[in-house]
Design a protein around this motif. Structure first.
Motif, mmCIF file in Angstrom:
data_model
loop_
_atom_site.group_PDB
_atom_site.id
_atom_site.type_symbol
_atom_site.label_atom_id
_atom_site.label_comp_id
_atom_site.label_asym_id
_atom_site.label_seq_id
_atom_site.Cartn_x
_atom_site.Cartn_y
_atom_site.Cartn_z
ATOM 1 N N THR A 39 86.293 37.230 -47.506
ATOM 2 C CA THR A 39 87.236 36.110 -47.422
ATOM 3 C C THR A 39 86.486 34.790 -47.275
ATOM 4 O OG1 THR A 39 88.855 37.565 -46.391
ATOM 5 C CG2 THR A 39 89.191 35.188 -46.131
ATOM 6 N N SER A 40 85.494 34.765 -46.410
ATOM 7 C CA SER A 40 84.757 33.513 -46.202
ATOM 8 C C SER A 40 84.000 33.108 -47.462
ATOM 9 C CB SER A 40 83.815 33.630 -45.005
ATOM 10 O OG SER A 40 82.914 34.693 -45.163
ATOM 11 N N ALA A 41 83.463 34.059 -48.217
ATOM 12 C CA ALA A 41 82.788 33.729 -49.475
ATOM 13 C C ALA A 41 83.778 33.158 -50.478
ATOM 14 C CB ALA A 41 82.094 34.956 -50.047
ATOM 15 N N ALA A 42 84.980 33.707 -50.529
ATOM 16 C CA ALA A 42 86.006 33.192 -51.437
ATOM 17 C C ALA A 42 86.431 31.778 -51.036
ATOM 18 C CB ALA A 42 87.213 34.126 -51.454
ATOM 19 N N VAL A 43 86.552 31.526 -49.751
ATOM 20 C CA VAL A 43 86.907 30.181 -49.270
ATOM 21 C C VAL A 43 85.810 29.178 -49.644
ATOM 22 C CG1 VAL A 43 87.239 28.786 -47.172
ATOM 23 C CG2 VAL A 43 88.439 30.959 -47.438
ATOM 24 N N LEU A 44 84.565 29.567 -49.446
ATOM 25 C CA LEU A 44 83.453 28.680 -49.808
ATOM 26 C C LEU A 44 83.438 28.415 -51.313
ATOM 27 C CD1 LEU A 44 80.622 30.026 -47.502
ATOM 28 C CD2 LEU A 44 81.764 27.804 -47.345
ATOM 29 N N ALA A 45 83.695 29.440 -52.106
ATOM 30 C CA ALA A 45 83.736 29.257 -53.559
ATOM 31 C C ALA A 45 84.839 28.271 -53.945
ATOM 32 C CB ALA A 45 83.948 30.598 -54.255
ATOM 33 N N ALA A 46 85.996 28.412 -53.312
ATOM 34 C CA ALA A 46 87.109 27.507 -53.610
ATOM 35 C C ALA A 46 86.804 26.076 -53.183
ATOM 36 C CB ALA A 46 88.381 27.997 -52.924
ATOM 37 N N SER A 47 86.102 25.904 -52.080
ATOM 38 C CA SER A 47 85.787 24.547 -51.622
ATOM 39 C C SER A 47 84.649 23.926 -52.425
ATOM 40 C CB SER A 47 85.439 24.544 -50.131
ATOM 41 O OG SER A 47 84.126 25.029 -49.925
ATOM 42 N N LEU A 48 83.842 24.752 -53.058
ATOM 43 C CA LEU A 48 82.709 24.246 -53.820
ATOM 44 C C LEU A 48 83.134 23.552 -55.111
ATOM 45 C CD1 LEU A 48 79.621 24.081 -53.965
ATOM 46 C CD2 LEU A 48 79.642 26.293 -55.130
ATOM 47 N N VAL A 49 84.216 24.000 -55.710
ATOM 48 C CA VAL A 49 84.640 23.438 -56.990
ATOM 49 C C VAL A 49 85.002 21.961 -56.877
ATOM 50 C CG1 VAL A 49 86.337 23.608 -58.847
ATOM 51 C CG2 VAL A 49 85.287 25.681 -57.918
ATOM 52 N N PRO A 50 85.937 21.568 -55.994
ATOM 53 C CA PRO A 50 86.235 20.136 -55.903
ATOM 54 C C PRO A 50 85.057 19.322 -55.370
ATOM 55 C CG PRO A 50 87.463 21.346 -54.240
ATOM 56 C CD PRO A 50 86.811 22.354 -55.122
ATOM 57 N N THR A 51 84.242 19.929 -54.522
ATOM 58 C CA THR A 51 83.062 19.238 -54.009
ATOM 59 C C THR A 51 82.100 18.908 -55.148
ATOM 60 O OG1 THR A 51 83.262 20.388 -51.896
ATOM 61 C CG2 THR A 51 81.117 19.444 -52.407
#
Length: 174
Positions: free
Chosen positions: A82-94
């Motif tokens: 879950t935490s890896a998926a959250v980081l992946a999702a936050s990386l795109v707009p960043t």
């Protein structure tokens, strides 16, 4: 846990802890870049009824805090998928906000931003692998297929047994 996961997860998390901490501590340096994304995403979120702050500095801080929290969870092995998926999702707009190489007219700046986008794509690949890593344990899809297969087998056996019982009952009536 395999030694590779014990080492890889904290290493994968370091950039997010570092970047997230600085985003929370001093968001003003990132607000101008973040505006490119927040000016488009906030109206879309509001139209969907999602309560979201409109201030880019607040959104930068929230993103930074999410990155620090998810990175800490990934590094320590707590809900790593879950935490890896959250980081992946936050990386795109960043990445879109922070490295818009398509807008750079300066060749050196464009090359630098392309390199950062390539680095972030590499991180995204690692995060996606971490998000689907079941640590050698069967995943939900495998378990569901297994239960369905076992249920079909059980149904065949029950049907076969029922036919045998019906034949025996028919013979005993005669």
């Amino acid at each position: 846990m395999a030694i590779s996961r014990l080492i890889a997860r904290p290493l994968l998390s370091t950039l997010f802890v570092y970047g997230g901490y600085h985003a929370v501590k001093s968001p003003d340096a990132l607000v101008a870049k973040a505006r490119r994304v927040t000016d488009r995403l906030v109206p879309l979120a509001k139209a969907q009824g999602i309560p979201i702050p409109e201030d880019p500095a607040t959104l930068v801080r929230i993103n930074g805090a999410v990155q620090v929290g998810a990175a800490a969870m990934l590094a320590t092995g707590r809900a790593p998928r879950t935490s890896a998926a959250v980081l992946a999702a936050s990386l795109v707009p960043t990445t879109v906000a922070g490295h818009p190489f398509w807008e750079d007219s300066d060749r050196a700046a464009r090359a630098q931003n392309k390199m950062q986008v390539a680095k972030n794509l590499s991180l995204l690949g690692g995060l996606l692998l971490a998000a689907v890593d079941t640590e050698g344990k069967p995943g939900v899809a495998w378990r569901a297929r297994r239960v369905a297969r076992d249920a079909r087998r059980q149904a065949r056996h029950l049907a076969h047994d029922a036919k045998l019982e019906a034949r025996l009952a028919a013979r005993s009536i005669r």
